[in-house]
Design a protein around this motif. Structure first.
Motif, PDB file in Angstrom:
ATOM      1  N   ALA A  16      27.643  44.780 -15.702  1.00 60.33           N
ATOM      2  CA  ALA A  16      28.634  45.869 -15.649  1.00 60.33           C
ATOM      3  C   ALA A  16      29.983  45.388 -15.128  1.00 60.33           C
ATOM      4  O   ALA A  16      30.759  46.164 -14.555  1.00 60.33           O
ATOM      5  CB  ALA A  16      28.119  47.034 -14.795  1.00 60.33           C
ATOM      6  N   ALA A  17      30.287  44.099 -15.315  1.00 59.66           N
ATOM      7  CA  ALA A  17      31.553  43.545 -14.845  1.00 59.66           C
ATOM      8  C   ALA A  17      32.658  43.634 -15.896  1.00 59.66           C
ATOM      9  O   ALA A  17      33.822  43.354 -15.596  1.00 59.66           O
ATOM     10  CB  ALA A  17      31.364  42.083 -14.437  1.00 59.66           C
ATOM     11  N   SER A  41      27.322  38.103  -6.419  1.00 59.98           N
ATOM     12  CA  SER A  41      28.326  39.123  -6.073  1.00 59.98           C
ATOM     13  C   SER A  41      27.767  40.522  -6.301  1.00 59.98           C
ATOM     14  O   SER A  41      27.947  41.427  -5.478  1.00 59.98           O
ATOM     15  CB  SER A  41      29.590  38.946  -6.923  1.00 59.98           C
ATOM     16  N   LYS A  42      27.099  40.704  -7.447  1.00 60.81           N
ATOM     17  CA  LYS A  42      26.528  42.008  -7.780  1.00 60.81           C
ATOM     18  C   LYS A  42      25.471  42.422  -6.741  1.00 60.81           C
ATOM     19  O   LYS A  42      25.440  43.571  -6.292  1.00 60.81           O
ATOM     20  CB  LYS A  42      25.903  41.944  -9.179  1.00 60.81           C
ATOM     21  N   SER A  43      24.616  41.485  -6.352  1.00 66.75           N
ATOM     22  CA  SER A  43      23.584  41.779  -5.351  1.00 66.75           C
ATOM     23  C   SER A  43      24.206  42.137  -4.004  1.00 66.75           C
ATOM     24  O   SER A  43      23.735  43.044  -3.313  1.00 66.75           O
ATOM     25  CB  SER A  43      22.648  40.576  -5.177  1.00 66.75           C
ATOM     26  N   LEU A  44      25.276  41.429  -3.641  1.00 68.88           N
ATOM     27  CA  LEU A  44      25.940  41.706  -2.369  1.00 68.88           C
ATOM     28  C   LEU A  44      26.562  43.097  -2.369  1.00 68.88           C
ATOM     29  O   LEU A  44      26.475  43.843  -1.392  1.00 68.88           O
ATOM     30  CB  LEU A  44      26.997  40.628  -2.104  1.00 68.88           C
ATOM     31  N   LEU A 171      18.616  42.487  -4.570  1.00 69.76           N
ATOM     32  CA  LEU A 171      18.457  41.234  -5.316  1.00 69.76           C
ATOM     33  C   LEU A 171      18.264  41.501  -6.804  1.00 69.76           C
ATOM     34  O   LEU A 171      18.887  40.854  -7.650  1.00 69.76           O
ATOM     35  CB  LEU A 171      17.259  40.447  -4.774  1.00 69.76           C
ATOM     36  N   LEU A 172      17.426  42.490  -7.121  1.00 65.02           N
ATOM     37  CA  LEU A 172      17.161  42.823  -8.527  1.00 65.02           C
ATOM     38  C   LEU A 172      18.409  43.323  -9.242  1.00 65.02           C
ATOM     39  O   LEU A 172      18.559  43.106 -10.444  1.00 65.02           O
ATOM     40  CB  LEU A 172      16.073  43.891  -8.611  1.00 65.02           C
ATOM     41  N   SER A 173      19.294  43.985  -8.527  1.00 61.37           N
ATOM     42  CA  SER A 173      20.524  44.508  -9.139  1.00 61.37           C
ATOM     43  C   SER A 173      21.356  43.388  -9.752  1.00 61.37           C
ATOM     44  O   SER A 173      22.037  43.592 -10.757  1.00 61.37           O
ATOM     45  CB  SER A 173      21.362  45.255  -8.089  1.00 61.37           C
TER      46      SER A 173
END
Length: 279
Positions: A16-17, A41-44, A171-173
């Motif tokens: 979704a970036a 980055s997404k997980s964070l 993490l899964l995200s």
């Protein structure tokens, strides 16, 4: 290579970036603030939603810093493994890394001479002091970035009820593209995306143990190290089915693992399936 560029754009789209025109989306712009792999980055960022920021900061720092495990000298391998097992967490390597970082930080706080105390402690546990110091620096920088862009920062809750599940969701995200399944019960993991078979890396807390998880999320895959997956944690297929973007899942190559997950997805959303049947 054009193939690599297309794969990178496809991955960013799954995360979704990107917007519909191929430019960075608003979410992608925030992701780009972090000097990290986009998946990390997404997980964070997802950890803000799941209220496990403190733990994800540590994981992000530890996987970005050099490997903290030292290669044991001949004859000391068993001693090193015994030392590392003290930090093992049943949920997997990401959680083990949190244990190691927290223990290192505690050893630093308890030492009168921080430098020599840190080095002695690391030497005793066959860990790299320079890698753990680097992780401390990276973590502090990531925390500064989060504060600068005014993201919500939840406090430490490691070990509390529900915290492990929150970390798995975060993490899964970002790493839903890094899922593998043990197809024969002997540690031969088939990766869902590339359909390559890999084994656990020797530094994994699951390596040479009786309990080998069926479904795992891994940080990276290395061909140079005998087709191994590194930094591995157990994951529930139900949780994956709940969080995976449908347009990514539909593009996965056919496999037995995909069929199992499809059944779970149908079970999670029975209403659309019933409507389809009626139509």
């Amino acid at each position: 290579a054009p193939e690599s560029l297309m794969q990178a754009l496809e991955d960013l789209d799954y995360l979704a970036a990107l917007d519909n025109d191929g430019n960075l989306s608003e979410f992608g712009i925030i992701m780009s603030e972090f000097p990290l792999d986009p998946k990390l980055s997404k997980s964070l960022l997802a950890s803000c939603e799941y209220e496990c920021v403190d733990e994800m900061l540590t994981i992000a720092a530890m996987v970005t810093a050099p490997n903290c495990f030292l290669h044991a000298a001949p004859g000391t391998e068993e001693i090193a493994l015994t030392c590392w097992r003290r930090f093992s967490h049943p949920a997997g390597d990401h959680f083990t890394l949190i244990n190691i970082f927290n223990a290192f930080r505690a050893a630093s706080a308890n030492s009168t001479n921080q430098d020599s105390g840190n080095e002695r402690w690391c030497r005793d546990y066959f860990l790299s002091c320079s890698a753990l110091r680097m992780a401390q620096t990276i973590r502090a920088e990531l925390l500064d970035i989060m504060r600068r862009i005014e993201l919500p920062i939840s406090g430490p809750a490691f070990g509390s009820k529900g915290n492990a599940l929150s970390i798995q969701k975060a993490l899964l995200s970002g790493y839903f593209m890094h899922i593998a399944r043990d197809v024969d019960g002997s540690g031969n993991y088939l990766m869902l995306t590339h359909r390559q078979v890999a084994q656990l890396h020797p530094f994994s807390s699951y390596y040479n143990t009786r309990r080998i998880p069926e479904w795992v999320l891994f940080h990276e895959f290395s061909i140079s190290e005998d087709n191994s997956i590194r930094i591995v944690s157990e994951i529930s297929p139900g949780l994956f089915a709940e969080l995976v973007p449908q347009f990514y899942f539909s593009n996965l190559p056919p496999s037995e693992s995909k069929d199992i997950l499809q059944e779970l997805i149908n079970h999670l959303s029975p209403v659309p399936a019933m409507k389809e049947e009626q139509e």
